[in-house]
Design an enzyme around this catalytic site. Sequence first.
Site, PDB file in Angstrom:
ATOM      1  N   GLU A  73       9.544  15.766  15.447  1.00 12.10           N
ATOM      2  CA  GLU A  73       9.819  15.709  14.007  1.00 12.10           C
ATOM      3  C   GLU A  73       8.852  16.647  13.272  1.00 12.10           C
ATOM      4  O   GLU A  73       7.643  16.514  13.401  1.00 12.10           O
ATOM      5  CB  GLU A  73       9.621  14.270  13.508  1.00 12.10           C
ATOM      6  CG  GLU A  73      10.022  14.111  12.056  1.00 12.10           C
ATOM      7  CD  GLU A  73       9.781  12.706  11.522  1.00 12.10           C
ATOM      8  OE1 GLU A  73       8.726  12.113  11.818  1.00 12.10           O
ATOM      9  OE2 GLU A  73      10.658  12.204  10.799  1.00 12.10           O
ATOM     10  N   LYS A 105       0.843  -1.201   0.000  1.00  8.37           N
ATOM     11  CA  LYS A 105       0.000   0.000   0.000  1.00  8.37           C
ATOM     12  C   LYS A 105       0.875   1.247   0.000  1.00  8.37           C
ATOM     13  O   LYS A 105       1.595   1.520   0.961  1.00  8.37           O
ATOM     14  CB  LYS A 105      -0.905   0.051   1.236  1.00  8.37           C
ATOM     15  CG  LYS A 105      -1.858   1.236   1.142  1.00  8.37           C
ATOM     16  CD  LYS A 105      -2.544   1.565   2.446  1.00  8.37           C
ATOM     17  CE  LYS A 105      -1.965   2.749   3.166  1.00  8.37           C
ATOM     18  NZ  LYS A 105      -2.017   4.034   2.467  1.00  8.37           N
ATOM     19  N   CYS A 127      13.127  11.319   6.291  1.00  9.46           N
ATOM     20  CA  CYS A 127      13.108  10.781   7.648  1.00  9.46           C
ATOM     21  C   CYS A 127      14.458  10.972   8.323  1.00  9.46           C
ATOM     22  O   CYS A 127      14.530  11.172   9.523  1.00  9.46           O
ATOM     23  CB  CYS A 127      12.763   9.306   7.608  1.00  9.46           C
ATOM     24  SG  CYS A 127      13.815   8.400   6.467  1.00  9.46           S
ATOM     25  N   GLU A 140      10.395   1.088   9.993  1.00 12.35           N
ATOM     26  CA  GLU A 140      11.314   2.203   9.717  1.00 12.35           C
ATOM     27  C   GLU A 140      10.531   3.468  10.023  1.00 12.35           C
ATOM     28  O   GLU A 140       9.591   3.806   9.296  1.00 12.35           O
ATOM     29  CB  GLU A 140      11.708   2.212   8.229  1.00 12.35           C
ATOM     30  CG  GLU A 140      12.451   0.976   7.773  1.00 12.35           C
ATOM     31  CD  GLU A 140      13.945   1.048   8.059  1.00 12.35           C
ATOM     32  OE1 GLU A 140      14.400   2.034   8.668  1.00 12.35           O
ATOM     33  OE2 GLU A 140      14.645   0.100   7.675  1.00 12.35           O
TER      34      GLU A 140
HETATM   35  P1  NAP Z   1       2.325   7.760   8.309  1.00  9.51           P
HETATM   36  O1  NAP Z   1       1.234   8.697   8.533  1.00  9.51           O
HETATM   37  O2  NAP Z   1       2.763   6.904   9.436  1.00  9.51           O
HETATM   38  O3  NAP Z   1       1.898   6.862   7.084  1.00  9.51           O
HETATM   39  C1  NAP Z   1       2.716   5.868   6.531  1.00  9.51           C
HETATM   40  C2  NAP Z   1       1.848   4.871   5.804  1.00  9.51           C
HETATM   41  O4  NAP Z   1       1.033   4.169   6.735  1.00  9.51           O
HETATM   42  C3  NAP Z   1       0.888   5.499   4.807  1.00  9.51           C
HETATM   43  O5  NAP Z   1       0.746   4.629   3.707  1.00  9.51           O
HETATM   44  C4  NAP Z   1      -0.384   5.592   5.627  1.00  9.51           C
HETATM   45  O6  NAP Z   1      -1.539   5.712   4.863  1.00  9.51           O
HETATM   46  C5  NAP Z   1      -0.339   4.296   6.393  1.00  9.51           C
HETATM   47  N1  NAP Z   1      -1.112   4.277   7.619  1.00  9.51           N
HETATM   48  C6  NAP Z   1      -1.683   5.311   8.298  1.00  9.51           C
HETATM   49  N2  NAP Z   1      -2.327   4.862   9.402  1.00  9.51           N
HETATM   50  C7  NAP Z   1      -2.169   3.515   9.424  1.00  9.51           C
HETATM   51  C8  NAP Z   1      -2.583   2.486  10.313  1.00  9.51           C
HETATM   52  N3  NAP Z   1      -3.268   2.743  11.424  1.00  9.51           N
HETATM   53  N4  NAP Z   1      -2.236   1.216  10.024  1.00  9.51           N
HETATM   54  C9  NAP Z   1      -1.514   0.928   8.940  1.00  9.51           C
HETATM   55  N5  NAP Z   1      -1.099   1.854   8.049  1.00  9.51           N
HETATM   56  C10 NAP Z   1      -1.404   3.140   8.293  1.00  9.51           C
HETATM   57  O7  NAP Z   1       3.634   8.489   7.801  1.00  9.51           O
HETATM   58  P2  NAP Z   1       3.709   9.561   6.641  1.00  9.51           P
HETATM   59  O8  NAP Z   1       3.182  10.838   7.187  1.00  9.51           O
HETATM   60  O9  NAP Z   1       3.152   9.022   5.388  1.00  9.51           O
HETATM   61  O10 NAP Z   1       5.288   9.645   6.412  1.00  9.51           O
HETATM   62  C11 NAP Z   1       6.111  10.433   7.150  1.00  9.51           C
HETATM   63  C12 NAP Z   1       6.785   9.617   8.250  1.00  9.51           C
HETATM   64  O11 NAP Z   1       7.515   8.524   7.702  1.00  9.51           O
HETATM   65  C13 NAP Z   1       7.804  10.435   8.993  1.00  9.51           C
HETATM   66  O12 NAP Z   1       7.663  10.220  10.370  1.00  9.51           O
HETATM   67  C14 NAP Z   1       9.132   9.883   8.508  1.00  9.51           C
HETATM   68  O13 NAP Z   1      10.193  10.068   9.385  1.00  9.51           O
HETATM   69  C15 NAP Z   1       8.806   8.461   8.266  1.00  9.51           C
HETATM   70  N6  NAP Z   1       9.755   7.837   7.339  1.00  9.51           N
HETATM   71  C16 NAP Z   1      10.683   6.957   7.832  1.00  9.51           C
HETATM   72  C17 NAP Z   1      11.601   6.363   6.988  1.00  9.51           C
HETATM   73  C18 NAP Z   1      12.625   5.401   7.503  1.00  9.51           C
HETATM   74  O14 NAP Z   1      13.249   4.740   6.698  1.00  9.51           O
HETATM   75  N7  NAP Z   1      12.806   5.292   8.804  1.00  9.51           N
HETATM   76  C19 NAP Z   1      11.569   6.644   5.627  1.00  9.51           C
HETATM   77  C20 NAP Z   1      10.619   7.536   5.151  1.00  9.51           C
HETATM   78  C21 NAP Z   1       9.709   8.123   6.020  1.00  9.51           C
HETATM   79  P3  NAP Z   1      -2.027   7.179   4.429  1.00  9.51           P
HETATM   80  O15 NAP Z   1      -1.115   7.656   3.390  1.00  9.51           O
HETATM   81  O16 NAP Z   1      -3.368   6.989   3.917  1.00  9.51           O
HETATM   82  O17 NAP Z   1      -2.004   8.019   5.667  1.00  9.51           O
END
Ligand code: NAP
Length: 506
Positions: A416, A211, A319, A285
């Site tokens: 963050e 997804k 990130c 991650e």
């Molecule tokens: P997010 O809100 O956690 O969403 C990540 C993914 O999870 C999206 O596809 C999201 O869908 C989905 N999601 C949301 N709620 C969920 C749930 N309850 N159960 C399962 N899946 C769910 O993060 P984001 O705002 O897209 O991305 C930014 C974050 O990613 C930042 O905190 C960043 O640091 C982190 N990041 C970490 C890495 C790493 O390698 N450590 C790399 C890149 C990004 P939706 O899109 O529909 O919300």
Amino acid sequence: MSEDSKQAEAVEEKPYKPTSPSSKLNFDGFWEYDDAPQSADHVEYKDQYDLFIDGEFVAPEKGRYFDSLNPATEEKLTSFAEATQQDIDKAVQAARKAFNKSWSTLEAKERGKYIFRIARLIQERAREFAILESMDGGKPIRESRDVDVPLAAAHFFYYAGWADKLDYAFPGKKAEPLGVAGQIIPWNFPLLMLAWKIAPALATGNTVVLKPAETTSLTALKFAELCKDAGLPDGVVNIVTGAGQTGSAIVNHDDIDKIAFTGSTEVGKIIKKSLAGTDKRYTLELGGKGPNIIFEDAPLDQAVEGVINAIFFNQGHVCCAGSRLFVQEGVADTVIQKLRDRMETLIVGDPLDKNTDVGAINSEQQYNKINEYLEIGVNEGAEMYQSSCQIPETGYFCRPTLFTNVGQSNRIVQEEIFGPVLTIQTFRTAEEGIKKANNTPYGLAGGVWTDKGSKIFKTGSEIRNGVVWSNTFNKFDPTSPFGGYKESGEGREGGLQGLYPYVKLQ
Ligand code: NAP
Ligand code: MG
């Protein structure tokens, strides 16, 4: 005085300062960039995308779709299907069938050939992927063209190579695939995160249900078309679009063997709770608040360029961004001045312009979040400096921003922000710098700038981060593992280590 030194003096006398606030560089009498738009005319995408299940595009059971905007124009780009429980059931069934019937029993070298083919096709269509990534997500074309897409192809090449060499990766053991992997990715590196997830899963004989993020699903669906073109057996890769609930339906599906999640720490914690007590394997991650440490003996101009790269390029949607800068006291004023000068030259605007450094913030929601943090910073008493560039009237754009006069407990230092916002603090000794750098719940990535190898080793080994760059920042390679300490996650992706989460070793 020789002619040469006279000339050098003459050049130095001209002050290095921007003369008008503009979204373009405009140094009076010096030089100026013209617009350099990347044409998007030849790129094709549909008005509406279905789900990619069992090798076909199929309509979602409930018939619901949602719009995806171009964040630079706020106009609708396309719409994606919303996958609900029944769709996830179908996708998981297709992945299970493909796992049993074709993929896990296929000769390893044949699996490798498919993955190579995918890598080659990404290279062939690199321009198309880069343009769509910039249109759907807002990142500058220079980033998607030079970083995201080539690295995504490199990941497939790298893991294609491992497919028939798993006996060498795990000497004396037999590596068996786990089965069906459920993979959920964020919006900041859509195609690259897909590659990080899908390449090692396929190389080790697993099938996947992935997804993408709600706001950036386009390149994942183009990737689905590419899987068809590569002749990948049906059901090996399934792409399901939707919001958090769709992700949750994947996490909680009984017939999934492994969850690979990249996203926020908040959602990571929810997922970890849901997985507790199940026998699903998982990697997480998560978020970061990366420290970037500049010592007095560092090459300051390079360090400043590295800081700009670490936090402002890609709008700080990284990130592992170096969002907390620590500068040794003796050079702090110089570094801050150089940073401000360099910030003035950053071009903020159209992601499809090849000169753009800082593109559009990915969504209205993220734009609002960043602005809230700017307000929090100011209310906490920090001193805010923003580059004076003009920003487009429509679209979600944010000026590169730095905060000085901040303390360890400030929210802008601890939380963050995920935008082009930098906090700057000073330190006197290496110990103090390291202590401050470690004072965060996160531990994903950081950087150190110094002329001395001994300081690189000391800082590199004492800051608790999965990755520490020295005298550079944000450099990636598929052979190198990546992952976090503390609340930045569990498990590693990339490199040989990236194979472990997808195998049972017998
Ligand atoms: P997010 O809100 O956690 O969403 C990540 C993914 O999870 C999206 O596809 C999201 O869908 C989905 N999601 C949301 N709620 C969920 C749930 N309850 N159960 C399962 N899946 C769910 O993060 P984001 O705002 O897209 O991305 C930014 C974050 O990613 C930042 O905190 C960043 O640091 C982190 N990041 C970490 C890495 C790493 O390698 N450590 C790399 C890149 C990004 P939706 O899109 O529909 O919300
Ligand atoms: Mg979008």
